[in-house]
Design a protein around this motif. Sequence first.
Motif, PDB file in Angstrom:
ATOM      1  N   ILE A  64       0.837  -1.191   0.000  1.00 24.78           N
ATOM      2  CA  ILE A  64       0.000   0.000   0.000  1.00 24.78           C
ATOM      3  C   ILE A  64       0.880   1.253   0.000  1.00 24.78           C
ATOM      4  O   ILE A  64       1.851   1.351   0.760  1.00 24.78           O
ATOM      5  CB  ILE A  64      -0.955  -0.012   1.222  1.00 24.78           C
ATOM      6  N   HIS A  65       0.578   2.192  -0.877  1.00 24.07           N
ATOM      7  CA  HIS A  65       1.365   3.425  -0.972  1.00 24.07           C
ATOM      8  C   HIS A  65       1.082   4.301   0.249  1.00 24.07           C
ATOM      9  O   HIS A  65      -0.068   4.404   0.692  1.00 24.07           O
ATOM     10  CB  HIS A  65       1.015   4.181  -2.255  1.00 24.07           C
ATOM     11  N   PRO A  66       2.112   4.945   0.814  1.00 26.68           N
ATOM     12  CA  PRO A  66       1.886   5.774   2.006  1.00 26.68           C
ATOM     13  C   PRO A  66       0.923   6.935   1.777  1.00 26.68           C
ATOM     14  O   PRO A  66       0.329   7.436   2.745  1.00 26.68           O
ATOM     15  CB  PRO A  66       3.292   6.280   2.366  1.00 26.68           C
ATOM     16  N   ASP A  67       0.730   7.340   0.536  1.00 25.68           N
ATOM     17  CA  ASP A  67      -0.187   8.449   0.252  1.00 25.68           C
ATOM     18  C   ASP A  67      -1.642   8.007   0.114  1.00 25.68           C
ATOM     19  O   ASP A  67      -2.530   8.857   0.019  1.00 25.68           O
ATOM     20  CB  ASP A  67       0.234   9.181  -1.028  1.00 25.68           C
ATOM     21  N   GLU A  68      -1.868   6.693   0.078  1.00 23.75           N
ATOM     22  CA  GLU A  68      -3.251   6.210   0.031  1.00 23.75           C
ATOM     23  C   GLU A  68      -3.806   6.158   1.450  1.00 23.75           C
ATOM     24  O   GLU A  68      -3.144   5.686   2.373  1.00 23.75           O
ATOM     25  CB  GLU A  68      -3.321   4.820  -0.607  1.00 23.75           C
ATOM     26  N   MET A  69      -5.039   6.618   1.631  1.00 24.34           N
ATOM     27  CA  MET A  69      -5.686   6.599   2.942  1.00 24.34           C
ATOM     28  C   MET A  69      -6.392   5.263   3.139  1.00 24.34           C
ATOM     29  O   MET A  69      -7.177   4.835   2.304  1.00 24.34           O
ATOM     30  CB  MET A  69      -6.700   7.736   3.059  1.00 24.34           C
ATOM     31  N   THR A  70      -6.099   4.598   4.253  1.00 22.14           N
ATOM     32  CA  THR A  70      -6.783   3.354   4.591  1.00 22.14           C
ATOM     33  C   THR A  70      -7.994   3.638   5.471  1.00 22.14           C
ATOM     34  O   THR A  70      -8.168   4.747   5.988  1.00 22.14           O
ATOM     35  CB  THR A  70      -5.858   2.393   5.343  1.00 22.14           C
ATOM     36  N   MET A  71      -8.813   2.617   5.680  1.00 22.16           N
ATOM     37  CA  MET A  71      -9.955   2.753   6.591  1.00 22.16           C
ATOM     38  C   MET A  71      -9.502   3.181   7.985  1.00 22.16           C
ATOM     39  O   MET A  71     -10.170   3.980   8.655  1.00 22.16           O
ATOM     40  CB  MET A  71     -10.697   1.422   6.705  1.00 22.16           C
ATOM     41  N   GLY A  72      -8.380   2.622   8.430  1.00 22.65           N
ATOM     42  CA  GLY A  72      -7.870   2.993   9.740  1.00 22.65           C
ATOM     43  C   GLY A  72      -7.546   4.473   9.808  1.00 22.65           C
ATOM     44  O   GLY A  72      -7.927   5.169  10.766  1.00 22.65           O
ATOM     45  N   GLU A  73      -6.862   4.990   8.799  1.00 21.22           N
ATOM     46  CA  GLU A  73      -6.500   6.411   8.768  1.00 21.22           C
ATOM     47  C   GLU A  73      -7.737   7.285   8.618  1.00 21.22           C
ATOM     48  O   GLU A  73      -7.809   8.374   9.205  1.00 21.22           O
ATOM     49  CB  GLU A  73      -5.509   6.655   7.634  1.00 21.22           C
ATOM     50  N   LEU A  74      -8.700   6.824   7.848  1.00 19.44           N
ATOM     51  CA  LEU A  74      -9.961   7.552   7.693  1.00 19.44           C
ATOM     52  C   LEU A  74     -10.622   7.778   9.048  1.00 19.44           C
ATOM     53  O   LEU A  74     -10.993   8.904   9.408  1.00 19.44           O
ATOM     54  CB  LEU A  74     -10.899   6.764   6.777  1.00 19.44           C
ATOM     55  N   LEU A  75     -10.747   6.715   9.815  1.00 23.71           N
ATOM     56  CA  LEU A  75     -11.489   6.783  11.079  1.00 23.71           C
ATOM     57  C   LEU A  75     -10.656   7.381  12.209  1.00 23.71           C
ATOM     58  O   LEU A  75     -11.217   7.920  13.175  1.00 23.71           O
ATOM     59  CB  LEU A  75     -12.010   5.404  11.444  1.00 23.71           C
ATOM     60  N   LYS A  76      -9.333   7.318  12.119  1.00 23.77           N
ATOM     61  CA  LYS A  76      -8.487   7.977  13.119  1.00 23.77           C
ATOM     62  C   LYS A  76      -8.735   9.486  13.116  1.00 23.77           C
ATOM     63  O   LYS A  76      -8.541  10.155  14.141  1.00 23.77           O
ATOM     64  CB  LYS A  76      -7.013   7.702  12.846  1.00 23.77           C
TER      65      LYS A  76
ATOM     66  N   PRO B  48     -10.491  11.269   1.437  1.00 21.06           N
ATOM     67  CA  PRO B  48      -9.178  11.722   0.944  1.00 21.06           C
ATOM     68  C   PRO B  48      -9.324  12.630  -0.263  1.00 21.06           C
ATOM     69  O   PRO B  48     -10.351  12.611  -0.964  1.00 21.06           O
ATOM     70  CB  PRO B  48      -8.474  10.410   0.580  1.00 21.06           C
ATOM     71  N   THR B  49      -8.304  13.446  -0.504  1.00 14.02           N
ATOM     72  CA  THR B  49      -8.330  14.318  -1.683  1.00 14.02           C
ATOM     73  C   THR B  49      -8.097  13.513  -2.959  1.00 14.02           C
ATOM     74  O   THR B  49      -8.547  13.916  -4.034  1.00 14.02           O
ATOM     75  CB  THR B  49      -7.261  15.411  -1.560  1.00 14.02           C
ATOM     76  N   ARG B  50      -7.412  12.388  -2.845  1.00 16.42           N
ATOM     77  CA  ARG B  50      -7.201  11.521  -4.004  1.00 16.42           C
ATOM     78  C   ARG B  50      -8.525  10.858  -4.410  1.00 16.42           C
ATOM     79  O   ARG B  50      -9.331  10.505  -3.552  1.00 16.42           O
ATOM     80  CB  ARG B  50      -6.173  10.446  -3.683  1.00 16.42           C
ATOM     81  N   LYS B  51      -8.720  10.666  -5.694  1.00 18.65           N
ATOM     82  CA  LYS B  51      -9.967  10.099  -6.194  1.00 18.65           C
ATOM     83  C   LYS B  51     -10.130   8.650  -5.747  1.00 18.65           C
ATOM     84  O   LYS B  51      -9.187   7.866  -5.764  1.00 18.65           O
ATOM     85  CB  LYS B  51     -10.005  10.167  -7.724  1.00 18.65           C
ATOM     86  N   ILE B  52     -11.351   8.311  -5.343  1.00 19.15           N
ATOM     87  CA  ILE B  52     -11.686   6.926  -5.029  1.00 19.15           C
ATOM     88  C   ILE B  52     -12.842   6.500  -5.930  1.00 19.15           C
ATOM     89  O   ILE B  52     -13.452   7.320  -6.628  1.00 19.15           O
ATOM     90  CB  ILE B  52     -12.045   6.736  -3.540  1.00 19.15           C
ATOM     91  N   ASP B  53     -13.154   5.207  -5.896  1.00 16.42           N
ATOM     92  CA  ASP B  53     -14.194   4.661  -6.775  1.00 16.42           C
ATOM     93  C   ASP B  53     -15.436   4.214  -6.022  1.00 16.42           C
ATOM     94  O   ASP B  53     -16.476   3.966  -6.630  1.00 16.42           O
ATOM     95  CB  ASP B  53     -13.631   3.474  -7.560  1.00 16.42           C
ATOM     96  N   GLY B  54     -15.335   4.077  -4.703  1.00 17.80           N
ATOM     97  CA  GLY B  54     -16.476   3.641  -3.921  1.00 17.80           C
ATOM     98  C   GLY B  54     -17.524   4.722  -3.774  1.00 17.80           C
ATOM     99  O   GLY B  54     -17.241   5.922  -3.913  1.00 17.80           O
ATOM    100  N   VAL B  55     -18.749   4.299  -3.485  1.00 14.04           N
ATOM    101  CA  VAL B  55     -19.859   5.215  -3.201  1.00 14.04           C
ATOM    102  C   VAL B  55     -20.492   4.774  -1.886  1.00 14.04           C
ATOM    103  O   VAL B  55     -20.513   3.587  -1.558  1.00 14.04           O
ATOM    104  CB  VAL B  55     -20.903   5.208  -4.331  1.00 14.04           C
ATOM    105  N   SER B  56     -21.008   5.718  -1.135  1.00 11.87           N
ATOM    106  CA  SER B  56     -21.637   5.363   0.131  1.00 11.87           C
ATOM    107  C   SER B  56     -22.920   4.571  -0.116  1.00 11.87           C
ATOM    108  O   SER B  56     -23.785   4.986  -0.891  1.00 11.87           O
ATOM    109  CB  SER B  56     -21.966   6.619   0.941  1.00 11.87           C
ATOM    110  N   ILE B  57     -23.029   3.442   0.570  1.00 13.05           N
ATOM    111  CA  ILE B  57     -24.239   2.628   0.467  1.00 13.05           C
ATOM    112  C   ILE B  57     -25.053   2.700   1.760  1.00 13.05           C
ATOM    113  O   ILE B  57     -25.877   1.825   2.026  1.00 13.05           O
ATOM    114  CB  ILE B  57     -23.912   1.161   0.113  1.00 13.05           C
ATOM    115  N   LEU B  58     -24.859   3.773   2.535  1.00 14.44           N
ATOM    116  CA  LEU B  58     -25.641   3.946   3.754  1.00 14.44           C
ATOM    117  C   LEU B  58     -27.145   3.901   3.491  1.00 14.44           C
ATOM    118  O   LEU B  58     -27.884   3.296   4.280  1.00 14.44           O
ATOM    119  CB  LEU B  58     -25.245   5.252   4.447  1.00 14.44           C
ATOM    120  N   PRO B  59     -27.649   4.506   2.388  1.00 12.12           N
ATOM    121  CA  PRO B  59     -29.091   4.405   2.131  1.00 12.12           C
ATOM    122  C   PRO B  59     -29.573   2.959   1.980  1.00 12.12           C
ATOM    123  O   PRO B  59     -30.701   2.642   2.385  1.00 12.12           O
ATOM    124  CB  PRO B  59     -29.279   5.190   0.831  1.00 12.12           C
TER     125      PRO B  59
END
Length: 476
Positions: free
Chosen positions: A102-114, A338-349
Amino acid sequence: MNNKLLLLAATSSLSLSAIAANYTNIVLINLDDAGYGDFSFNGAYGYTTPNIDQMASDGVRFTHFLAGQPISGASRAGLMTGCYPNRIGFAGAPGPDSNYGIHPDEMTMGELLKQKGYSTAVFGKWHLGSQEEFLPLQNGFDEYYGLPYSNDMWPFHPQQGEIFNFPDLPTYDGNKVAGYNTDQSRFTTDYTTRSVNFIKKNKNKPFFLYLAHSMPHVPLAVSDKFKGKSEQGLYGDVMMEIDWSVGEVMKTIRELGLEENTLIILTSDNGPWANYGNHAGSTGGLREAKATTFDGGNRIPCIMYWKGHTKPGTICNKLASNIDLFPTFAEISGAPLPTRKIDGVSILPLIEGEKEANPRESFVYYYNRNDLEAVTDGMFKLVFPHKYVTYGAYVPGNDGQPGKLANLELQKAEMYDLRRDPGERYDVITQYPEEAAKLMKIADKMRRELGDNLTRVKGTERREPGLVKNKERHDL
């Protein structure tokens, strides 16, 4: 302790509880190679999974939930970052000698929630690179115990010396190796015990638990608690122990009064490794299995339970993917993406049962280094010409020995109506030309963005993985 100290302690406890109540804890249970048909609610034979069945009964069951790729390392990279794995340069299943992670510039779930003050832990299989800079403690997690890659990447592989030459398999505790070639019958229990203790330790503050079981990936191993308990041999025993593990986690959350502010998710990284025969799971009738982009490889089980938010007994047949969990967690927690583009979408609904919601309109099936092999809108699936392995040409393996695989090639594009043909057996491309054209337009857009080795398109928005210094990029 005097009355003032007792009052102060009680007030502090209430304050911590109030703070925790403003957050949603997240428990993500990710199995390894569990198939769509591996639970008794979905037709498993010879054993039962009562705790998982109860979770499905109390929550929402997704029937069209897809892995980012049909192989563990890439799938987990997509899960952890919310990206198609090929967007972040991740391919295949990195092993002991792999030079990427994993590249250090990619945000993981852990970093997201921290960002929102969560305590974070990984117990189980990581598989985002085995060099220290790629391990969980350097990528957003407070605690880690488990394996850096798959449990078969060790000297006792049945093809060791013939195809592979694996070194001793390390078990990590944090950044330190706790042992080599650990007795694998311990893993399910050890991961569960640590998970329960982590929940108890963090009951008064927000937490993210990633319980990433090493099984039912081969080699199978089970504790004495479940050895010989099923009517389906060792595989059934392993699934019963995994069900026990889920039950222990659920019981802990319930006993601590955390059900209403804890989202619990159970899924798998990809479909079953079918050539291992009686040591492999069931696709539930889907075509092919792991390491193919037919739905036996990509379509995975997924159950979510969040008391007060999920409606009991809900079945969601909308298109969703494990790469969608990252932005979903961001929305639930209020953490910035993250500022970097991701492909996921929120499925909370979808989790909360909004019937008209359709957050994911399409999904592209990439595999190998960067091959775009198929695209779907959830109803139709357009599959492009490509080479693939098939599990149906030879007798499967038995008792831990793998069977042989054959290579096939899809010579022309085909399209399947997944509503009527989830097994992808009948080509309807000539019957629905407008649907085929719509899917082709989606594929062309993704080719321009992410590239496609099959059509020799480079793509403009792919990123590099993390690379070990002074090593060639030889295994991507």
